[in-house]
Design a protein around this motif. Structure first.
Motif, PDB file in Angstrom:
ATOM      1  N   PRO A 102       0.823  -1.200   0.000  1.00 54.54           N
ATOM      2  CA  PRO A 102       0.000   0.000   0.000  1.00 54.54           C
ATOM      3  C   PRO A 102       0.864   1.259   0.000  1.00 54.54           C
ATOM      4  N   PHE A 103       0.186   2.374  -0.285  1.00 57.90           N
ATOM      5  CA  PHE A 103       0.859   3.649  -0.436  1.00 57.90           C
ATOM      6  C   PHE A 103       0.348   4.662   0.590  1.00 57.90           C
ATOM      7  N   ARG A 104       1.216   5.646   0.873  1.00 54.11           N
ATOM      8  CA  ARG A 104       0.786   6.771   1.697  1.00 54.11           C
ATOM      9  C   ARG A 104       1.583   8.000   1.287  1.00 54.11           C
ATOM     10  N   THR A 105       0.985   9.154   1.537  1.00 49.25           N
ATOM     11  CA  THR A 105       1.658  10.415   1.255  1.00 49.25           C
ATOM     12  C   THR A 105       1.162  11.482   2.212  1.00 49.25           C
ATOM     13  N   ASP A 106       2.057  12.355   2.587  1.00 53.85           N
ATOM     14  CA  ASP A 106       1.684  13.491   3.422  1.00 53.85           C
ATOM     15  C   ASP A 106       1.404  14.722   2.558  1.00 53.85           C
ATOM     16  N   ILE A 107       2.166  14.867   1.475  1.00 50.05           N
ATOM     17  CA  ILE A 107       2.092  16.082   0.660  1.00 50.05           C
ATOM     18  C   ILE A 107       1.337  15.908  -0.653  1.00 50.05           C
ATOM     19  N   GLY A 108       1.005  14.666  -1.016  1.00 49.08           N
ATOM     20  CA  GLY A 108       0.342  14.399  -2.283  1.00 49.08           C
ATOM     21  C   GLY A 108       1.330  13.899  -3.322  1.00 49.08           C
ATOM     22  N   CYS A 109       0.788  13.289  -4.375  1.00 46.41           N
ATOM     23  CA  CYS A 109       1.640  12.718  -5.412  1.00 46.41           C
ATOM     24  C   CYS A 109       0.817  12.532  -6.686  1.00 46.41           C
ATOM     25  N   LEU A 110       1.445  12.787  -7.828  1.00 45.63           N
ATOM     26  CA  LEU A 110       0.823  12.562  -9.132  1.00 45.63           C
ATOM     27  C   LEU A 110       1.647  11.513  -9.858  1.00 45.63           C
ATOM     28  N   VAL A 111       0.988  10.438 -10.308  1.00 46.00           N
ATOM     29  CA  VAL A 111       1.656   9.306 -10.937  1.00 46.00           C
ATOM     30  C   VAL A 111       1.094   9.088 -12.336  1.00 46.00           C
ATOM     31  N   LEU A 112       1.980   8.906 -13.304  1.00 46.31           N
ATOM     32  CA  LEU A 112       1.586   8.514 -14.662  1.00 46.31           C
ATOM     33  C   LEU A 112       1.717   7.003 -14.752  1.00 46.31           C
ATOM     34  N   GLU A 113       0.648   6.332 -15.181  1.00 54.12           N
ATOM     35  CA  GLU A 113       0.644   4.877 -15.321  1.00 54.12           C
ATOM     36  C   GLU A 113       0.367   4.504 -16.771  1.00 54.12           C
ATOM     37  N   VAL A 114       1.109   3.519 -17.260  1.00 54.96           N
ATOM     38  CA  VAL A 114       0.837   2.930 -18.566  1.00 54.96           C
ATOM     39  C   VAL A 114       0.721   1.433 -18.326  1.00 54.96           C
ATOM     40  N   SER A 115      -0.437   0.847 -18.615  1.00 51.35           N
ATOM     41  CA  SER A 115      -0.704  -0.556 -18.303  1.00 51.35           C
ATOM     42  C   SER A 115      -1.182  -1.309 -19.532  1.00 51.35           C
ATOM     43  N   TRP A 116      -0.811  -2.602 -19.579  1.00 53.40           N
ATOM     44  CA  TRP A 116      -1.143  -3.452 -20.719  1.00 53.40           C
ATOM     45  C   TRP A 116      -1.888  -4.712 -20.292  1.00 53.40           C
TER      46      TRP A 116
END
Length: 123
Positions: A102-116
């Motif tokens: 699992p993930f956590r963040t205090d400040i936020g995060c933007l993720v680019l995902e490319v899935s197949w």
């Protein structure tokens, strides 16, 4: 059929807020926006946004039977499976079955995902 195409638009612009979908079970702290998708194969490119204070610990880690690439665009995200902080510029090419989160963040995060999903491994 190829992925959908859309020339130059800003997924982060306020007028495109309706294109973001909240992830169920995230208390409204995680959302995604599909940038392109092949409706036949399911292959997709999307942005996932973890808002400040997001924590997916209750959902546990995840894995899927298809390859995925992720690139951290901005912010900072902790991946419990790898016991490391991911920051802007970090990249991963995940093989099918790799557990992440699992993930956590205090400040936020933007993720680019490319899935197949079209390249899913079958048992």
């Amino acid at each position: 059929m190829p992925k959908s195409c859309r020339t130059y638009w800003n997924a982060l612009a306020p007028e495109n807020g309706r294109l973001w979908t909240r992830v169920e079970g995230s208390n409204g702290k995680v959302e995604f926006c599909t940038l392109a998708i092949d409706n036949t194969t399911g292959d997709y490119t999307r942005l996932t946004r973890f808002l400040p204070g997001a924590d997916t610990t209750v959902s546990g880690g995840r894995s899927h039977d298809y390859p995925e690439e992720v690139y951290i665009v901005s912010g900072k995200l902790y991946d419990h499976a790898f016991k490391r902080w991911l920051e802007a510029g970090d990249y991963a090419s995940r093989p099918p079955g790799e557990v992440h989160g699992p993930f956590r963040t205090d400040i936020g995060c933007l993720v680019l995902e490319v899935s197949w999903p079209s390249q899913a491994k079958t048992a």
